[in-house]
Write a protein that holds these residues in place. Structure first.
Motif, PDB file in Angstrom:
ATOM      1  N   PHE A 186       0.831  -1.209   0.000  1.00 31.83           N
ATOM      2  CA  PHE A 186       0.000   0.000   0.000  1.00 31.83           C
ATOM      3  C   PHE A 186       0.866   1.260   0.000  1.00 31.83           C
ATOM      4  O   PHE A 186       0.550   2.245  -0.670  1.00 31.83           O
ATOM      5  N   ILE A 187       1.964   1.219   0.748  1.00 30.05           N
ATOM      6  CA  ILE A 187       2.869   2.375   0.829  1.00 30.05           C
ATOM      7  C   ILE A 187       3.616   2.565  -0.493  1.00 30.05           C
ATOM      8  O   ILE A 187       3.799   3.695  -0.961  1.00 30.05           O
ATOM      9  N   ARG A 188       4.049   1.440  -1.073  1.00 30.18           N
ATOM     10  CA  ARG A 188       4.846   1.528  -2.316  1.00 30.18           C
ATOM     11  C   ARG A 188       4.027   2.032  -3.494  1.00 30.18           C
ATOM     12  O   ARG A 188       4.551   2.739  -4.360  1.00 30.18           O
ATOM     13  N   LYS A 189       2.769   1.657  -3.555  1.00 25.53           N
ATOM     14  CA  LYS A 189       1.948   1.907  -4.744  1.00 25.53           C
ATOM     15  C   LYS A 189       1.941   3.370  -5.200  1.00 25.53           C
ATOM     16  O   LYS A 189       2.225   3.648  -6.384  1.00 25.53           O
ATOM     17  N   PRO A 190       1.636   4.344  -4.348  1.00 28.59           N
ATOM     18  CA  PRO A 190       1.620   5.744  -4.828  1.00 28.59           C
ATOM     19  C   PRO A 190       2.994   6.241  -5.272  1.00 28.59           C
ATOM     20  O   PRO A 190       3.097   7.032  -6.214  1.00 28.59           O
ATOM     21  N   PHE A 191       4.055   5.768  -4.587  1.00 27.21           N
ATOM     22  CA  PHE A 191       5.408   6.172  -4.982  1.00 27.21           C
ATOM     23  C   PHE A 191       5.767   5.615  -6.365  1.00 27.21           C
ATOM     24  O   PHE A 191       6.375   6.306  -7.181  1.00 27.21           O
TER      25      PHE A 191
END
Length: 292
Positions: A209-214
């Motif tokens: 979830f954290i990686r996705k927007p980056f």
């Protein structure tokens, strides 16, 4: 005070994004140029290869029907790009023009033979494959002799192999430079958000979830850089085509399509992989390590 700090952070983030886009655009611009050179060098090499002629000299007793049958067989061969039938009278005229005198006046009879000039597809213009073709047709009872410029074929093959090797080495070098530069730019951009990453992780957000927007942010920046590099490449191609029209760069839609697709694909893959590993690194760090 908070508003001033937020504005500073926003400008810093925008500056980071601009540097990432510029870095990606410059690197992909170099890769695009190299891609064009590789594709055009292959086309130029094939152009010279397909100028090599293999001549099949015919026996004098070959009938018209046998000649047509032989020509039909040759046209069906995978190595044949084009063929041209030359009579011995036409050959004599060509020799007369080259020599500047009529050699038939001294010889009386025409010693030349009717022949078929076979222009080969580029893939078959190698010493090994041309030797196979020569051996095959020397056994044909209609053919008296098979002739082609062997030293030229050997020289052409060696030079093309040498140039191809160094172009591949150069491609590998630029590819490595591209990965390092783009990866460094993205890592620096994500470094500025390392505390945000850790905060999200501490409140229970999953790593994916954290990686996705980056990742999506980096991909968008990469594609923007790719578009800028493609605009630069089109401008370069326009001026090269203007001053060196024989290369026909603007008319080579296939090469331009391959280069464009390659640039976009490279931008997508490298930014995705670089962002994945950069975020993973900060996700795996302890909170105290974020300050170093």
């Amino acid at each position: 005070m908070t508003t001033s700090f937020d504005s500073f952070q926003k400008r810093r983030l925008q500056s980071s994004y601009v540097s990432v886009v510029v870095s990606i655009a410059l690197v992909l611009f170099m890769i695009g140029i190299l891609g064009l050179v590789l594709l055009k060098s292959t086309k130029v090499a094939n152009h010279f290869k397909e100028k090599v002629v293999m001549t099949l000299f015919l026996n004098d007793d070959v009938t018209k029907e046998q000649l047509e049958e032989l020509k039909t067989t040759l046209k069906k061969e995978s190595f044949t790009k084009n063929l041209l039938y030359i009579t011995k009278e036409e050959a004599a005229k060509a020799y007369k023009k080259d020599l500047g005198e009529d050699f038939l006046q001294f010889l009386g009879d025409n010693p030349l033979k009717n022949g078929i000039d076979v222009y080969l597809n580029a893939a078959y213009v190698t010493p090994e494959k041309m030797l196979e073709i020569e051996t095959k047709y020397q056994k044909n009872e209609l053919i008296a002799e098979v002739n082609y410029d062997k030293p030229l074929v050997n020289l052409l093959t060696k030079n093309i192999q040498r140039i191809s090797f160094w172009l591949l080495v150069l491609s590998g070098f630029f590819g490595l430079v591209a990965i390092i530069l783009i990866n460094s730019s993205i890592r620096l951009a994500i470094y500025s958000k390392r505390f945000n990453i850790k905060t999200m992780q501490m409140v229970g957000a999953t790593k994916s979830f954290i990686r996705k927007p980056f990742i999506w942010q980096s991909i968008k920046l990469g594609l923007l850089g790719a578009l800028i590099s493609l605009i630069g490449l089109l401008i370069l191609v326009y001026y090269v085509d203007k001053y060196i029209p024989t290369l026909e760069l603007l008319k080579d839609y296939v090469a331009l399509a391959y280069v464009s697709a390659g640039v976009l694909f490279t931008a997508f893959v490298i930014t995705w992989i670089s962002t994945f590993f950069a975020t993973q690194r900060f996700l795996n760090l302890q909170t105290n390590d974020l300050y170093y």
